[in-house]
Write a protein that holds these residues in place. Structure first.
Motif, PDB file in Angstrom:
ATOM      1  N   UNK A  46       0.948  -1.164   0.325  1.00 43.54           N
ATOM      2  CA  UNK A  46       0.038   0.087   0.101  1.00 43.54           C
ATOM      3  C   UNK A  46       0.910   1.371   0.013  1.00 43.54           C
ATOM      4  N   UNK A  47       2.115   1.255   0.529  1.00 38.40           N
ATOM      5  CA  UNK A  47       2.911   2.459   0.698  1.00 38.40           C
ATOM      6  C   UNK A  47       3.415   2.775  -0.525  1.00 38.40           C
ATOM      7  N   UNK A  48       3.470   1.752  -1.755  1.00 39.71           N
ATOM      8  CA  UNK A  48       3.706   2.251  -3.073  1.00 39.71           C
ATOM      9  C   UNK A  48       2.760   2.753  -3.829  1.00 39.71           C
ATOM     10  N   UNK A  49       1.324   2.740  -3.295  1.00 44.32           N
ATOM     11  CA  UNK A  49       0.452   3.322  -3.902  1.00 44.32           C
ATOM     12  C   UNK A  49       0.393   4.750  -3.778  1.00 44.32           C
ATOM     13  N   UNK A  50       0.187   5.638  -4.894  1.00 46.42           N
ATOM     14  CA  UNK A  50       0.119   7.271  -4.634  1.00 46.42           C
ATOM     15  C   UNK A  50      -1.495   7.352  -5.198  1.00 46.42           C
ATOM     16  N   UNK A  81      -3.150   9.339  -7.182  1.00 46.82           N
ATOM     17  CA  UNK A  81      -3.336   9.343  -8.368  1.00 46.82           C
ATOM     18  C   UNK A  81      -3.136   8.065  -9.561  1.00 46.82           C
ATOM     19  N   UNK A  82      -2.625   6.925  -8.700  1.00 45.19           N
ATOM     20  CA  UNK A  82      -2.472   5.537  -9.453  1.00 45.19           C
ATOM     21  C   UNK A  82      -3.491   4.878  -9.608  1.00 45.19           C
ATOM     22  N   UNK A  83      -3.854   4.402 -10.886  1.00 45.75           N
ATOM     23  CA  UNK A  83      -4.592   3.472 -11.296  1.00 45.75           C
ATOM     24  C   UNK A  83      -4.148   2.005 -11.073  1.00 45.75           C
ATOM     25  N   UNK A  84      -4.816   1.125 -10.176  1.00 45.94           N
ATOM     26  CA  UNK A  84      -4.035   0.060  -9.296  1.00 45.94           C
ATOM     27  C   UNK A  84      -4.964  -1.337  -9.839  1.00 45.94           C
ATOM     28  N   UNK A  85      -4.112  -2.430 -10.294  1.00 48.10           N
ATOM     29  CA  UNK A  85      -4.667  -3.580 -10.305  1.00 48.10           C
ATOM     30  C   UNK A  85      -4.365  -4.584  -9.160  1.00 48.10           C
ATOM     31  N   UNK A  86      -5.498  -5.282  -8.739  1.00 50.95           N
ATOM     32  CA  UNK A  86      -5.110  -6.191  -7.656  1.00 50.95           C
ATOM     33  C   UNK A  86      -5.470  -7.663  -8.171  1.00 50.95           C
ATOM     34  N   UNK A  87      -4.669  -8.607  -7.918  1.00 47.20           N
ATOM     35  CA  UNK A  87      -4.772  -9.807  -8.585  1.00 47.20           C
ATOM     36  C   UNK A  87      -5.633 -10.544  -7.542  1.00 47.20           C
ATOM     37  N   UNK A  88      -6.007 -11.673  -8.246  1.00 45.89           N
ATOM     38  CA  UNK A  88      -6.947 -12.703  -7.325  1.00 45.89           C
ATOM     39  C   UNK A  88      -5.963 -13.551  -6.534  1.00 45.89           C
ATOM     40  N   UNK A  89      -5.585 -12.617  -5.500  1.00 48.11           N
ATOM     41  CA  UNK A  89      -4.741 -13.369  -4.398  1.00 48.11           C
ATOM     42  C   UNK A  89      -5.125 -13.060  -3.027  1.00 48.11           C
ATOM     43  N   UNK A  90      -4.684 -13.669  -2.222  1.00 47.82           N
ATOM     44  CA  UNK A  90      -5.183 -13.718  -0.665  1.00 47.82           C
ATOM     45  C   UNK A  90      -4.731 -12.352  -0.107  1.00 47.82           C
ATOM     46  N   UNK A 150      -1.501   1.702 -13.700  1.00 52.75           N
ATOM     47  CA  UNK A 150       0.061   2.145 -13.374  1.00 52.75           C
ATOM     48  C   UNK A 150       0.882   1.353 -12.594  1.00 52.75           C
ATOM     49  N   UNK A 151       0.117   0.540 -11.671  1.00 59.11           N
ATOM     50  CA  UNK A 151       0.893  -0.285 -10.809  1.00 59.11           C
ATOM     51  C   UNK A 151      -0.103  -1.573 -10.652  1.00 59.11           C
ATOM     52  N   UNK A 152       0.575  -2.815 -10.582  1.00 60.19           N
ATOM     53  CA  UNK A 152      -0.056  -3.942 -10.516  1.00 60.19           C
ATOM     54  C   UNK A 152       0.276  -4.893  -9.369  1.00 60.19           C
ATOM     55  N   UNK A 153      -0.259  -5.554  -8.532  1.00 54.05           N
ATOM     56  CA  UNK A 153       0.111  -6.414  -7.583  1.00 54.05           C
ATOM     57  C   UNK A 153      -0.223  -7.811  -7.970  1.00 54.05           C
ATOM     58  N   UNK A 154       0.752  -8.650  -7.979  1.00 56.81           N
ATOM     59  CA  UNK A 154       0.528 -10.207  -8.428  1.00 56.81           C
ATOM     60  C   UNK A 154       1.040 -11.178  -7.399  1.00 56.81           C
ATOM     61  N   UNK A 155       0.150 -11.937  -7.099  1.00 55.45           N
ATOM     62  CA  UNK A 155       0.577 -13.109  -6.300  1.00 55.45           C
ATOM     63  C   UNK A 155       1.029 -14.293  -7.212  1.00 55.45           C
ATOM     64  N   UNK A 156       1.639 -15.432  -6.574  1.00 57.62           N
ATOM     65  CA  UNK A 156       2.477 -16.383  -7.181  1.00 57.62           C
ATOM     66  C   UNK A 156       2.343 -17.654  -6.127  1.00 57.62           C
ATOM     67  N   UNK A 157       2.413 -18.653  -6.916  1.00 53.59           N
ATOM     68  CA  UNK A 157       2.487 -20.054  -6.136  1.00 53.59           C
ATOM     69  C   UNK A 157       3.966 -20.229  -5.572  1.00 53.59           C
ATOM     70  N   UNK A 158       4.801 -19.940  -6.489  1.00 48.93           N
ATOM     71  CA  UNK A 158       6.174 -20.104  -6.227  1.00 48.93           C
ATOM     72  C   UNK A 158       7.131 -18.970  -7.016  1.00 48.93           C
ATOM     73  N   UNK A 159       8.469 -18.797  -6.517  1.00 50.98           N
ATOM     74  CA  UNK A 159       9.357 -18.144  -7.254  1.00 50.98           C
ATOM     75  C   UNK A 159      10.614 -18.478  -6.966  1.00 50.98           C
ATOM     76  N   UNK A 170      13.910  -5.436  -3.774  1.00 49.90           N
ATOM     77  CA  UNK A 170      13.170  -6.470  -2.781  1.00 49.90           C
ATOM     78  C   UNK A 170      12.737  -5.068  -1.742  1.00 49.90           C
ATOM     79  N   UNK A 171      11.204  -5.176  -1.449  1.00 53.10           N
ATOM     80  CA  UNK A 171      10.594  -4.630  -0.772  1.00 53.10           C
ATOM     81  C   UNK A 171      10.121  -5.238   0.611  1.00 53.10           C
ATOM     82  N   UNK A 172      10.526  -4.816   1.750  1.00 51.55           N
ATOM     83  CA  UNK A 172      10.349  -5.303   2.982  1.00 51.55           C
ATOM     84  C   UNK A 172       9.241  -4.271   3.975  1.00 51.55           C
ATOM     85  N   UNK A 173       8.571  -4.866   4.655  1.00 59.19           N
ATOM     86  CA  UNK A 173       7.930  -3.990   5.714  1.00 59.19           C
ATOM     87  C   UNK A 173       8.763  -3.169   6.729  1.00 59.19           C
TER      88      UNK A 173
END
Length: 258
Positions: A89-93, A95-104, A170-179, A254-257
């Motif tokens: 959320x801290x990455x969102x301004x 004015x951003x148009x944000x995509x949220x993936x089907x992720x928990x 403008x910004x999207x957040x994607x979930x993954x099973x593995x990386x 790498x972005x951490x809390x």
């Protein structure tokens, strides 16, 4: 171990999924609370349809396979997902148009955005995200539908991809099973899900992968992208030195809390 009520109830559901049964006495000892507190937890969870109380404990509610799979993901790694969501959320301004993936983790992001007194514009294909954000009149939400995938609580079919591809978040957040950072690989378990995520990465101006630390080194059944396609990776704790080195070579942030 002391924890908030919501966290304790989430852990109870996680234990129930793992063991198939939980006992009041054992839970009270585990969480260092009274048996009466545990009984109240079980009553609340039963009222929500999350379990069935029995003498001295509780057992799972018999559910459809798809619903069970979705619920299992919701109750796992709750604290890690909250930390990742807060960092995202801290990455969102405004004015951003944000995509949220089907992720928990997108649900955790929506929980934060729902409480914010800031206008924003959201595109999502996840039902829970739609329901939560529709409560905030300052949030403009565009919902991408199609044929529902119950195990994902959202839409990832061809019709959805066709609709979503018309937008340029403008910004999207994607979930993954593995990386696999060292192998430069992002994976999921379904072809439809993978094709959808790949399309989002293609159309977005900036993309971030959200992943709990336990997903590092894990590979799903379908590789949908490489890490050059994303700007950064959001996780709840610092990865091992080897992973950080590999990420640096890929110019992956790498972005951490906090």
């Amino acid at each position: 171990m002391a924890m908030f009520l919501e966290e304790r109830q989430a852990k109870i559901l996680e234990l129930l999924t793992e063991k198939g049964k939980v006992l009041v006495k054992e839970l009270a000892e585990m969480f260092s609370v009274t048996e009466d507190s545990i009984r109240k937890d079980l009553s609340a969870l039963e009222a929500d349809g999350r379990l069935k109380r029995t003498y001295g404990g509780a057992v799972p509610v018999i559910e459809k396979l798809q619903v069970t799979a979705a619920n299992r993901r919701r109750i796992s790694d709750v604290e890690a997902k909250r930390k990742i969501a807060a960092a995202a959320v801290k990455l969102i301004t405004p004015s951003d148009f944000v995509f949220l993936d089907a992720s928990t983790i997108s649900i955790a992001i929506a929980e934060i955005l729902e409480r914010r007194d800031t206008a924003c514009k959201i595109l999502t294909n996840m039902v829970d995200v739609l329901v939560m954000l529709a409560r905030n009149p300052k949030i403009k939400i565009i919902f991408a539908g199609g044929q529902i995938n119950q195990s994902r609580d959202g839409f990832i079919d061809g019709l959805n991809i066709e609709f979503t591809a018309r937008f340029r978040p403008d910004i999207s957040f994607i979930g993954v099973v593995g990386l696999e950072v060292k192998k430069n690989s992002l994976t999921t378990n379904g072809v439809d899900s993978g094709l959808h995520k790949a399309k989002i990465l293609e159309i977005s101006k900036s993309s971030y992968v959200m992943a709990e630390s336990r997903k590092f080194g894990v590979e799903g059944n379908y590789k949908f992208a490489t890490l050059e396609n994303v700007r950064g990776l959001i996780t709840e704790s610092e990865p091992a030195a080897g992973i950080l080195k590999a990420a640096h070579k890929l110019n992956l942030e790498i972005i951490l809390p906090d």
